[in-house]
Design a protein around this motif. Structure first.
Motif, PDB file in Angstrom:
ATOM      1  N   SER A  62       0.877  -1.175   0.000  1.00 43.91           N
ATOM      2  CA  SER A  62       0.000   0.000   0.000  1.00 43.91           C
ATOM      3  C   SER A  62       0.912   1.222   0.000  1.00 43.91           C
ATOM      4  O   SER A  62       2.084   1.125  -0.315  1.00 43.91           O
ATOM      5  CB  SER A  62      -0.882  -0.001   1.248  1.00 43.91           C
ATOM      6  N   GLY A  63       0.365   2.361   0.379  1.00 44.36           N
ATOM      7  CA  GLY A  63       1.190   3.557   0.513  1.00 44.36           C
ATOM      8  C   GLY A  63       1.111   4.498  -0.667  1.00 44.36           C
ATOM      9  O   GLY A  63       1.690   5.591  -0.629  1.00 44.36           O
ATOM     10  N   ALA A  64       0.396   4.106  -1.732  1.00 47.36           N
ATOM     11  CA  ALA A  64       0.330   4.983  -2.903  1.00 47.36           C
ATOM     12  C   ALA A  64      -0.476   6.246  -2.594  1.00 47.36           C
ATOM     13  O   ALA A  64      -0.040   7.364  -2.914  1.00 47.36           O
ATOM     14  CB  ALA A  64      -0.286   4.235  -4.084  1.00 47.36           C
ATOM     15  N   VAL A  65      -1.609   6.084  -1.939  1.00 45.31           N
ATOM     16  CA  VAL A  65      -2.426   7.256  -1.593  1.00 45.31           C
ATOM     17  C   VAL A  65      -1.620   8.179  -0.682  1.00 45.31           C
ATOM     18  O   VAL A  65      -1.526   9.392  -0.903  1.00 45.31           O
ATOM     19  CB  VAL A  65      -3.737   6.828  -0.892  1.00 45.31           C
ATOM     20  N   ARG A  77      -6.335  13.588   4.478  1.00 43.51           N
ATOM     21  CA  ARG A  77      -6.832  12.617   3.500  1.00 43.51           C
ATOM     22  C   ARG A  77      -8.122  13.146   2.885  1.00 43.51           C
ATOM     23  O   ARG A  77      -9.088  13.423   3.605  1.00 43.51           O
ATOM     24  CB  ARG A  77      -7.078  11.290   4.211  1.00 43.51           C
ATOM     25  N   ASN A 146      -0.158  -3.744  -6.166  1.00 42.85           N
ATOM     26  CA  ASN A 146      -1.056  -2.801  -5.492  1.00 42.85           C
ATOM     27  C   ASN A 146      -2.393  -2.877  -6.195  1.00 42.85           C
ATOM     28  O   ASN A 146      -2.496  -3.426  -7.299  1.00 42.85           O
ATOM     29  CB  ASN A 146      -0.494  -1.375  -5.525  1.00 42.85           C
ATOM     30  N   ASP A 149      -5.877   1.527  -8.299  1.00 39.21           N
ATOM     31  CA  ASP A 149      -6.791   2.510  -7.687  1.00 39.21           C
ATOM     32  C   ASP A 149      -7.424   3.459  -8.698  1.00 39.21           C
ATOM     33  O   ASP A 149      -8.417   4.115  -8.387  1.00 39.21           O
ATOM     34  CB  ASP A 149      -6.035   3.323  -6.617  1.00 39.21           C
ATOM     35  N   ASP A 160      -7.179  -1.136   2.566  1.00 37.08           N
ATOM     36  CA  ASP A 160      -5.738  -0.917   2.577  1.00 37.08           C
ATOM     37  C   ASP A 160      -4.999  -2.169   2.073  1.00 37.08           C
ATOM     38  O   ASP A 160      -3.979  -2.564   2.615  1.00 37.08           O
ATOM     39  CB  ASP A 160      -5.267  -0.544   3.990  1.00 37.08           C
ATOM     40  N   TRP A 220      -3.931   7.061   8.004  1.00 35.43           N
ATOM     41  CA  TRP A 220      -3.249   7.002   6.709  1.00 35.43           C
ATOM     42  C   TRP A 220      -3.687   5.849   5.824  1.00 35.43           C
ATOM     43  O   TRP A 220      -3.598   5.925   4.613  1.00 35.43           O
ATOM     44  CB  TRP A 220      -1.732   6.974   6.907  1.00 35.43           C
TER      45      TRP A 220
HETATM   46  N1  GLU Z   1      -4.156   0.927  -2.643  1.00 38.09           N
HETATM   47  C1  GLU Z   1      -4.109   2.018  -1.699  1.00 38.09           C
HETATM   48  C2  GLU Z   1      -2.676   2.546  -1.585  1.00 38.09           C
HETATM   49  O1  GLU Z   1      -1.756   1.878  -1.942  1.00 38.09           O
HETATM   50  C3  GLU Z   1      -4.700   1.562  -0.429  1.00 38.09           C
HETATM   51  C4  GLU Z   1      -4.341   2.313   0.824  1.00 38.09           C
HETATM   52  C5  GLU Z   1      -5.155   3.542   1.207  1.00 38.09           C
HETATM   53  O2  GLU Z   1      -6.340   3.609   0.888  1.00 38.09           O
HETATM   54  O3  GLU Z   1      -4.589   4.416   1.862  1.00 38.09           O
HETATM   55  O4  GLU Z   1      -2.440   3.631  -1.197  1.00 38.09           O
END
Ligand code: GLU
Length: 378
Positions: A62-65, A77, A146, A149, A160, A220
């Motif tokens: 995760s961590g893309a958002v 957020r 991932n 999204d 997540d 987060w």
């Molecule tokens: N696929 C999303 C990401 O990698 C999920 C995590 C989120 O919602 O913060 O960021």
């Protein structure tokens, strides 16, 4: 590659340990100040050690958002899903860039794989994704998965990536799903509210009491313990044990691999695996394939995949990913499963060695006609 080499390669995938390691947003974001590169470097180092120990590993990150929010200077957020999706698209660039350069230090390639739940529900896409991941692992590449999204919002809204990681675990037949998070594991009550809260060491993944113990997710990421418990149940269907552990615990991945007890272990049990096979057996067959005696024995007694060389004749019309019945020479049903080729392709390659598939069809598909994970003996 000759048939022998092809079989060996398949066996190495089927018999070795395969892990799916999922790292949550809260661990990756440095409290919203960009990616936690130092921590990522430590996980990468441990994953490299795992690989050297013969464990095939898929990383679900995760961590893309969160990284996108950082790059776009978003202090909070966003509520809008479209903005979250935009942030994910921006942040994904930073994520893959970071993993690629960290693994490059060990001369290991990474591959970006963006998936959706729907991809894994569709039989054709399921088989395609499985084939790609299998080949990446055989090539020694670390797939970094991932959610896609841009086109869906399942994990942004609910998970997540916990659910996605469990689906990937079933997809590749992993035996361990490791969910790294910012908690030591699952507690029997909320540790932020009660000093009495005790870490749950080990439970059956299907234990009905588990959900009552879980709290909510952090700022987060979305994934609280509820989605992790659900992920454990999904992974158990495919026979994988799930471990929920603190990602910042020193050497967490290496120690778990050595057998050290930490975090919460959610165990799969065999009855659940059997029910998945029952589900497969219950689907209506779209076509029939007739096997020679050798293939019948291999399927019944060795539990191996069905190769085209063991098939004598193809009957009926079906597409790739549909269910076909596998019959012996007398017409008795032996097995049924999800086939990797349509009826015309199957007829063209039946009785032939898998190494000839490319010259017959003009492209190289899977070596097996039906993979053993998609096959049930009836
Ligand atoms: N696929 C999303 C990401 O990698 C999920 C995590 C989120 O919602 O913060 O960021």
């Amino acid at each position: 590659m000759n048939q022998n080499a092809a079989n060996q390669e398949m066996t190495s995938f089927e018999s070795g340990d395969t892990w799916v390691i999922k790292i949550g947003s809260s661990l990756l974001t440095n409290g919203g100040q960009g990616l936690a590169i130092d921590a990522m470097a430590l996980w990468v180092e441990q994953i490299v050690k795992l690989r050297h120990a013969g464990v095939k590993t898929v990383l679900v990150s995760s961590g893309a958002v969160a990284e996108g929010m950082n790059r776009l200077n978003m202090k909070k957020r966003p509520h809008s899903l479209a903005l979250l999706q935009a942030a994910a698209a921006v942040g994904q660039m930073g994520l893959v860039q970071a993993y690629e350069s960290l693994f490059q230090k060990f001369d290991i390639h990474t591959a970006q794989v963006l998936l959706t739940h729907a991809d894994l529900r569709s039989r054709e896409r399921y088989i395609n994704a499985r084939g790609t991941l299998k080949n990446l692992l055989d090539l020694g590449v670390i797939p970094v998965v991932n959610e896609n999204d841009t086109v869906v919002t399942d994990e942004i809204q609910f998970g997540d990536n916990d659910t996605l990681a469990a689906l990937v675990s079933n997809l590749i037949g992993a035996n361990t799903l490791l969910l790294l998070t910012d908690q030591k594991g699952l507690y029997d009550s909320d540790p932020r509210k009660s000093n009495e809260a005790a870490l749950v060491r080990q439970r059956r993944a299907n234990d009905p009491d588990l959900v009552g113990m879980a709290g909510e997710g952090g700022e987060w990421g979305r994934g609280g313990m509820v989605t992790k418990i659900k992920a454990g149940r999904i992974a158990a269907r495919g026979g994988a044990n799930t471990v929920i552990a603190h990602g910042l615990q020193e050497d967490v991945i290496s120690l778990l691999h050595k057998g050290e007890v930490m975090g919460t272990l959610l165990m799969a049990d065999k009855a659940v695996l059997a029910s998945r096979k029952q589900w497969l057996a219950g689907l209506a067959a779209q076509g029939r394939i007739y096997l020679d005696a050798g293939a019948v024995t291999v399927l019944r007694e060795k539990g191996r995949s069905l190769l085209p060389i063991g098939v004598k004749r193809v009957d009926g019309r079906f597409t790739r990913g549909e269910i076909v019945a596998c019959l012996d020479e007398s017409g008795m049903e032996v097995a049924r499963g999800l086939i990797n080729y349509d009826h015309e392709e199957s007829a063209a390659i039946c009785g032939r060695s898998s190494v000839d598939i490319q010259s017959i069809l003009g492209y190289a598909g899977e070596e097996e006609l039906i993979h053993r994970d998609n096959l049930v003996i009836v």
